[in-house]
Design a protein around this motif. Structure first.
Motif, mmCIF file in Angstrom:
data_model
loop_
_atom_site.group_PDB
_atom_site.id
_atom_site.type_symbol
_atom_site.label_atom_id
_atom_site.label_comp_id
_atom_site.label_asym_id
_atom_site.label_seq_id
_atom_site.Cartn_x
_atom_site.Cartn_y
_atom_site.Cartn_z
ATOM 1 N N LEU A 134 0.849 -1.190 0.000
ATOM 2 C CA LEU A 134 0.000 0.000 0.000
ATOM 3 C C LEU A 134 0.887 1.244 0.000
ATOM 4 C CD1 LEU A 134 -2.647 -0.939 2.743
ATOM 5 C CD2 LEU A 134 -2.762 -1.353 0.290
ATOM 6 N N THR A 136 0.570 5.027 0.881
ATOM 7 C CA THR A 136 -0.360 5.950 1.530
ATOM 8 C C THR A 136 -0.322 7.349 0.932
ATOM 9 O OG1 THR A 136 1.272 6.503 3.245
ATOM 10 C CG2 THR A 136 -0.238 4.677 3.706
ATOM 11 N N ALA A 141 -2.993 0.457 -4.134
ATOM 12 C CA ALA A 141 -2.905 -0.854 -3.490
ATOM 13 C C ALA A 141 -2.516 -1.895 -4.527
ATOM 14 C CB ALA A 141 -4.236 -1.227 -2.848
ATOM 15 N N PHE A 155 -9.400 1.269 0.136
ATOM 16 C CA PHE A 155 -7.989 1.423 0.477
ATOM 17 C C PHE A 155 -7.839 1.639 1.986
ATOM 18 C CE2 PHE A 155 -4.193 3.809 1.411
ATOM 19 C CZ PHE A 155 -3.217 3.215 0.623
ATOM 20 N N LEU A 159 -5.938 -0.745 4.747
ATOM 21 C CA LEU A 159 -4.907 -0.192 5.623
ATOM 22 C C LEU A 159 -5.285 -0.372 7.091
ATOM 23 C CD1 LEU A 159 -2.276 1.424 6.006
ATOM 24 C CD2 LEU A 159 -3.635 3.513 5.816
#
Length: 227
Positions: A134, A136, A141, A155, A159
């Motif tokens: 992932l 951020t 992703a 997403f 997370l």
């Protein structure tokens, strides 16, 4: 990311909230210490933006409460007070950073991202678990190097699962983390099931592991032992 802003200046609070929401954050606001205590007792936040001077108390007392209750949130103090004593007291009291008013909103955003990476993501914007990666910063992703066509909520959900791996997360806590505390009054959380189902389907299509387990009667768990 879910943020709690504790700020009594409604004009400033509105500007910060609008800016963070445009950046994809879920931002809730408390204008008093009492409102903040209520929210912190009932809900979880990734980051708390905390003013020192509040109409019904002191932000440093609220910081003490956060640490005594072992609330695992990043804390950024935002205050017009620029004295060295206040900064030292805040940082030694458990705050992760201190930003003096006035400030530019992009700097606030950068500080929030930095302390979240440092405290929650081992200092990196890249989160990896086995075949899952992932980013951020870009909200990208990947599973087995295949980019998943996920929504921002999906997403954030993935997370949230990875950051809280091997913990049972209730449907209510997932809903509150992704959609805010207004979900506290909902009669059911069927929409959480649909988002989890969609995320599982997309991960399976990329030959990802079946990590998201249903814990019947409770919620879901990202099981690192799954395959």
């Amino acid at each position: 990311m879910k943020v709690l802003l504790v700020e009594d200046n409604k004009e400033l609070a509105g500007s910060i909230r609008s800016f963070l929401e445009k950046e994809g954050y879920l931002c809730e606001v408390s204008y008093t210490s009492n409102e903040a205590y209520d929210k912190l007792t009932a809900f979880e936040y990734d980051c708390i933006l905390l003013d020192i001077t509040l109409p019904d108390g002191n932000g440093l007392e609220l910081l003490q409460f956060i640490r005594l209750e072992k609330i695992d949130s990043c804390v950024l103090i935002i205050s017009a007070k620029n004295s060295l004593d206040d900064k030292i007291t805040g940082l030694e009291g458990g705050a992760d950073d201190y930003l003096t008013k006035p400030f530019h909103l992009p700097e606030l955003h950068a500080r929030v991202r930095a302390i979240f990476r440092r405290k929650k993501l081992q200092g990196s914007n890249i989160v990896t678990f086995n075949e899952i990666t992932l980013n951020t910063d870009t909200l990208e992703a990947l599973v087995n190097n295949t980019v998943l066509d996920v929504t921002p909520k999906e997403f954030d959900l993935l997370l949230y699962f990875i950051v809280n791996k091997n913990r049972v997360l209730s449907r209510q806590s997932i809903a509150a983390h992704l959609w805010g505390d207004y979900t506290d009054n909902l009669s059911n959380f069927d929409f959480v099931y649909q988002h989890v189902k969609n995320l599982r389907k997309k991960m399976n299509a990329a030959a990802g592991g079946d990590y998201i387990n249903t814990v019947y009667g409770l919620g879901y768990k990202f099981n690192t032992a799954a395959s």
